[in-house]
Write a protein that holds these residues in place. Structure first.
Motif, short mmCIF file in Angstrom:
data_model
loop_
_atom_site.label_atom_id
_atom_site.label_comp_id
_atom_site.label_asym_id
_atom_site.label_seq_id
_atom_site.Cartn_x
_atom_site.Cartn_y
_atom_site.Cartn_z
N ILE A 4 -8.31 -7.16 -8.11
CA ILE A 4 -9.65 -7.40 -8.63
C ILE A 4 -9.90 -8.89 -8.70
N ASP A 5 -10.97 -9.34 -8.07
CA ASP A 5 -11.38 -10.74 -8.09
C ASP A 5 -12.70 -10.84 -8.84
N THR A 6 -12.66 -11.30 -10.10
CA THR A 6 -13.87 -11.36 -10.92
C THR A 6 -14.79 -12.50 -10.52
N GLU A 7 -14.27 -13.50 -9.80
CA GLU A 7 -15.12 -14.61 -9.36
C GLU A 7 -15.94 -14.21 -8.13
N LYS A 8 -15.31 -13.55 -7.19
CA LYS A 8 -16.01 -13.11 -5.98
C LYS A 8 -16.62 -11.71 -6.15
N ASN A 9 -16.30 -11.05 -7.28
CA ASN A 9 -16.80 -9.70 -7.57
C ASN A 9 -16.42 -8.72 -6.47
N THR A 10 -15.14 -8.73 -6.11
CA THR A 10 -14.62 -7.83 -5.08
C THR A 10 -13.43 -7.05 -5.63
N ILE A 11 -13.26 -5.85 -5.08
CA ILE A 11 -12.11 -5.01 -5.42
C ILE A 11 -11.48 -4.53 -4.12
N GLU A 12 -10.16 -4.77 -3.98
CA GLU A 12 -9.40 -4.28 -2.83
C GLU A 12 -8.49 -3.16 -3.31
N VAL A 13 -8.55 -2.05 -2.59
CA VAL A 13 -7.75 -0.88 -2.96
C VAL A 13 -6.82 -0.57 -1.80
N LYS A 14 -5.57 -0.41 -2.13
CA LYS A 14 -4.57 -0.05 -1.14
C LYS A 14 -3.86 1.20 -1.62
N MET A 15 -3.93 2.24 -0.80
CA MET A 15 -3.32 3.52 -1.17
C MET A 15 -2.18 3.81 -0.21
N GLU A 16 -1.04 4.13 -0.77
CA GLU A 16 0.12 4.45 0.05
C GLU A 16 -0.03 5.82 0.68
N LYS A 17 0.41 5.93 1.93
CA LYS A 17 0.36 7.21 2.61
C LYS A 17 1.44 8.15 2.07
N ALA A 18 1.09 9.42 2.11
CA ALA A 18 2.08 10.41 1.68
C ALA A 18 3.19 10.47 2.71
N LYS A 19 4.41 10.46 2.23
CA LYS A 19 5.57 10.49 3.13
C LYS A 19 5.74 11.87 3.73
N GLY A 20 6.03 11.89 5.03
CA GLY A 20 6.25 13.17 5.71
C GLY A 20 6.40 12.93 7.20
N GLN A 21 6.81 13.97 7.93
CA GLN A 21 7.04 13.85 9.36
C GLN A 21 5.74 13.96 10.15
N ALA A 22 4.72 14.58 9.56
CA ALA A 22 3.46 14.77 10.29
C ALA A 22 2.72 13.45 10.40
N ILE A 23 1.91 13.34 11.46
CA ILE A 23 1.10 12.15 11.67
C ILE A 23 0.00 12.11 10.62
N ASN A 24 -0.15 10.95 9.96
CA ASN A 24 -1.13 10.79 8.89
C ASN A 24 -2.05 9.63 9.24
N ASN A 25 -3.31 9.96 9.55
CA ASN A 25 -4.30 8.94 9.88
C ASN A 25 -5.20 8.59 8.68
N GLN A 26 -4.71 8.84 7.51
CA GLN A 26 -5.48 8.56 6.30
C GLN A 26 -5.71 7.06 6.14
N GLN A 27 -6.93 6.69 5.73
CA GLN A 27 -7.24 5.29 5.52
C GLN A 27 -6.44 4.76 4.35
N GLU A 28 -5.97 3.54 4.51
CA GLU A 28 -5.10 2.97 3.50
C GLU A 28 -5.79 1.88 2.67
N ASN A 29 -6.70 1.12 3.25
CA ASN A 29 -7.28 -0.03 2.58
C ASN A 29 -8.80 0.11 2.47
#
Length: 735
Positions: free
Chosen positions: A25-50
């Motif tokens: 969280i950047d209160t000066e620029k008023n921005t929020i960056e979210v990073k989500m970890e992918k679920a671990k597994g053997q299948a291909i995961n194209n889920q958005q991370e950022n």
């Protein structure tokens, strides 16, 4: 009028388990960056991370005061200027929406946006004494797609609430209670009363989860005391506390709580659909009517309003899904544009008075011009009944040839002359239809027997009632109008002074009153009962009862006797009025029969064109004459009784004032000045333990923060009412 985008302010819920690796969280620029970890597994995961989100303002670990100053203060100020405003709290369940809007239940420092807005609003009003302002409040709840009035009087059946559009395009709820608040304390009292009626339940993520959407609205009406008073500025401020979106897998909701969650998620889905439609410039139809919430917020979304949304997020790793969903919705809200304008209306009553004043000034100016032009006696006002009667006589003199010309002075006079010509023509027409002119003269206006023509004439003179009778029940008596000239009383009534009997009765009553007064003032002072001077004097009610049953009994008896006489005369007046109306109705019925008889024999004429009056019609005419004599007698009897009633009303008031004055004189002589005695009795009151505690608590509050007195007083009143059952509260399961 310019378009302004909806502003979104993000507030984070303080937590000791902040997701540092996932949130930046950047209160000066008023921005929020979210990073989500992918679920671990053997299948291909194209889920958005950022994800990267750019907002208008971010409040991270901010205080309640900072939230109000940044998110709400300027909206409240714009409401004072006449703009509509909306402050919307959105977010997942447990993110702190209700705390942001309403605040803590006990601490003054932790109060939310709504109490602070009320305090700021009334401070602004008090700072502008040149502006007269009226504040009204409403509090509505949307529970399971049903409207509930949170300020409705308990135990009273309430009408069904429904949203409707006014003629000026404003959305309002029909049947919703709007209470006037004259001070900050009264407004807070209404707010806290409404909060006790909200639907609240418990689940795994929130012990006090609100199960409904609530909208607290402030309606402000203000007008200048100095400038144009017909200009009224109307504004409203909606403060919306939305129910939080829920994932049933996390909350563990079952039963009624599960059903409530379904309604909440459904309404929030419809809200998002409306926001998406408004953001799309190519969309022609906006589905506002899909839900009760969106239908009620039509003004706030894309309408005439300054709207600001507070997006509450829970910055923990377990809540990242809901955080991303909330921030996505916030970006969609920022694409909506509103067109806010100052809401100014003109008060029709004040405008009417203004126009009347202008007309009066113009008439005065016109009269001045007439004076300078040597045109005196010109009348520009509507003709009074006396002037109409005089003009009628002038018209008749002109018809009879007594005068050659009628001097014309103004257009209004010309119109009135034509009207009087019409009235005279109608009277002659009625006279000719009755077959003779006996008794007709300059004063016999509309005295014919035809009910229709007589009703028209009486209507011109302003003597008819809505049902055609000569009188109708008004107030505490009857008004029977005025008898026409043909209903003159018989000769045996001539020479009698109508008010003589009333004056004689008045003299008798006056003598009796003075005798009673002399007896009352002759009571010796040594007959007063001994009283312990250390004891406080009795209350005013007890002292009055003592006086009326003791020394003031004679004055009380006079007062009661006069009231009894007045009631009897009123009853007699009512009876006579009914008799007069009954007689008039019989006269009208007979005239109708005469008209019907004439219509049936219209073809039965002699060779010279003279109509023949049969025996039946002649009998009806004789009955009409007899009934008119009876009407005149009854009317004069009623007039005498009416004068007695008027006198007795004054006598009752006089005896009542005499009783009060004598009581005050007696009380002062026996106990001293009544105001000082009341003050002394109050000073003698001893505070009990509870009152001592309240006094100490109030002194402590005043020393800490004088502005918090209204807040704590309102809390105390609501708590007291709830303990004594005056505020029952409502169980959602029983709705």
């Amino acid at each position: 009028m310019s378009k302004e985008a909806v502003q979104v302010i993000v507030r984070t819920r303080p937590t000791s388990n902040f997701a540092q690796n996932c949130l930046k969280i950047d209160t000066e620029k008023n921005t929020i960056e979210v990073k989500m970890e992918k679920a671990k597994g053997q299948a291909i995961n194209n889920q958005q991370e950022n994800w990267n989100f750019k907002l208008d303002k971010i409040l991270h670990n901010a205080s309640q005061e900072a939230v109000f100053d940044i998110a709400a203060r300027d909206i409240v100020d714009s409401v004072m200027e006449g703009y509509n405003g909306t402050i919307l709290a959105y977010g997942q369940t447990g993110a702190g929406k209700t705390f942001t809007m309403n605040g803590g239940t006990q601490s003054y420092q932790h109060r939310g946006v709504v109490p602070r807005a009320l305090g700021h609003l009334f401070r602004c009003i008090n700072a502008k004494p040149e502006v007269a302002s009226v504040v009204r409040l409403s509090y509505i709840e949307i529970y399971n797609e049903t409207y509930y009035d949170l300020l409705a009087e308990p135990g009273v059946a309430q009408p069904e609430l429904a949203v409707r559009d006014r003629a000026d395009g404003v959305v309002e709820v029909k049947g919703l209670t709007k209470l006037v608040a004259e001070s900050e304390e009264a407004a807070l009292n209404h707010l806290f009363t409404g909060e006790t009626n909200r639907a609240i339940a418990q689940h795994q993520m929130n012990a006090n989860s609100t199960r409904s959407h609530c909208i607290f609205t402030i309606y402000l009406e203000s007008r200048s005391r100095i400038e144009s008073s017909e200009k009224v500025v109307m504004a409203k401020l909606n403060m919306v506390d939305l129910a939080g979106s829920e994932r049933v897998g996390k909350t563990g909701s079952t039963g009624m709580t599960l059903k409530e969650a379904q309604y909440i998620n459904k309404s929030l889905t419809f809200l998002e659909q409306v926001v998406i439609a408004l953001a799309n410039k190519k969309r022609d139809h906006i589905p506002f009517r899909q839900s009760k919430l969106t239908n009620l917020l039509r003004d706030s979304l894309g309408g005439n309003c300054k709207t600001r949304m507070i997006a509450n997020i829970w910055a923990e790793k377990e809540q990242l899904d809901e955080t991303i969903s909330t921030l996505k919705f916030a970006l969609r809200m920022m694409r909506i544009s509103n067109e806010a304008t100052v809401n100014v209306q003109l008060d029709p009553l004040v405008l009417l008075k203004k126009y009347q004043r202008e007309i009066r000034e113009l008439k005065q100016e016109l009269a001045m011009h007439d004076t300078l032009a040597n045109r005196s006696g010109v009348n520009y006002e509507p003709y009074t009944p006396e002037q109409q009667t005089e003009l009628r006589r002038t018209v008749k003199r002109y018809i009879d040839g007594d005068i050659v010309n009628i001097d014309v002075q103004s257009l209004r006079q010309i119109n009135e002359i034509f009207q009087q010509f019409k009235n005279v023509a109608l009277d002659y027409k009625v006279l000719l239809e009755q077959g003779g002119g006996a008794g007709y003269g300059a004063g016999s206006d509309a005295a014919g027997s035809d009910p229709a023509s007589r009703a028209q004439s009486a209507k011109r003179d302003g003597q008819t009632t809505s049902d055609g009778m000569v009188g109708d029940t008004v107030g505490d008596g009857f008004a029977v109008g005025l008898a026409h000239d043909g209903a003159r009383p018989s000769s045996q009534m001539d020479g009698i002074d109508v008010t003589k009997a009333a004056r004689q009765a008045a003299a008798t009553k006056n003598k009796a009153e003075m005798d009673s007064y002399n007896k009352a003032t002759a009571v010796e002072e040594d007959e007063e009962e001994d009283r312990d001077p250390s004891q406080p004097p009795p209350s005013e009610d007890k002292a009055l009862h003592e006086y009326k049953t003791g020394e003031g009994k004679e004055h009380q008896d006079i007062y009661l006797t006069n009231k009894k006489d007045l009631a009897e005369k009123k009853s007699a007046l009512k009876k006579l009025s009914l008799q007069v109306n009954d007689t008039k109705k019989k006269i009208d019925d007979l005239n109708s029969k005469i008209a019907l008889t004439r219509a049936q024999r219209e073809a039965d004429q002699t060779e010279d064109g003279v109509q023949v009056i049969d025996e039946e019609e002649y009998a009806f005419i004789r009955q009409v004459k007899e009934m008119k004599k009876m009407y005149a007698t009854q009317f004069n009897e009623r007039k005498i009784v009416s004068s007695e009633v008027s006198y007795l009303k004054g006598l009752v008031e006089t005896s009542k004032m005499n009783l009060c004055n004598k009581f005050l004189e007696w009380y002062t002589n026996k106990y001293g000045d009544i105001q000082q005695a009341t003050q002394a009795a109050t000073e003698e009151d001893v505070l009990d333990d509870g009152e001592k505690f309240d006094k100490m608590e109030m002194e402590k509050i005043m020393a800490a923060d004088p502005d918090s007195v209204s807040y704590y007083n309102a809390k105390k009143i609501v708590s007291h009412n709830k303990r004594h059952g005056k505020i029952a509260g409502r169980n959602p399961a029983k709705r």
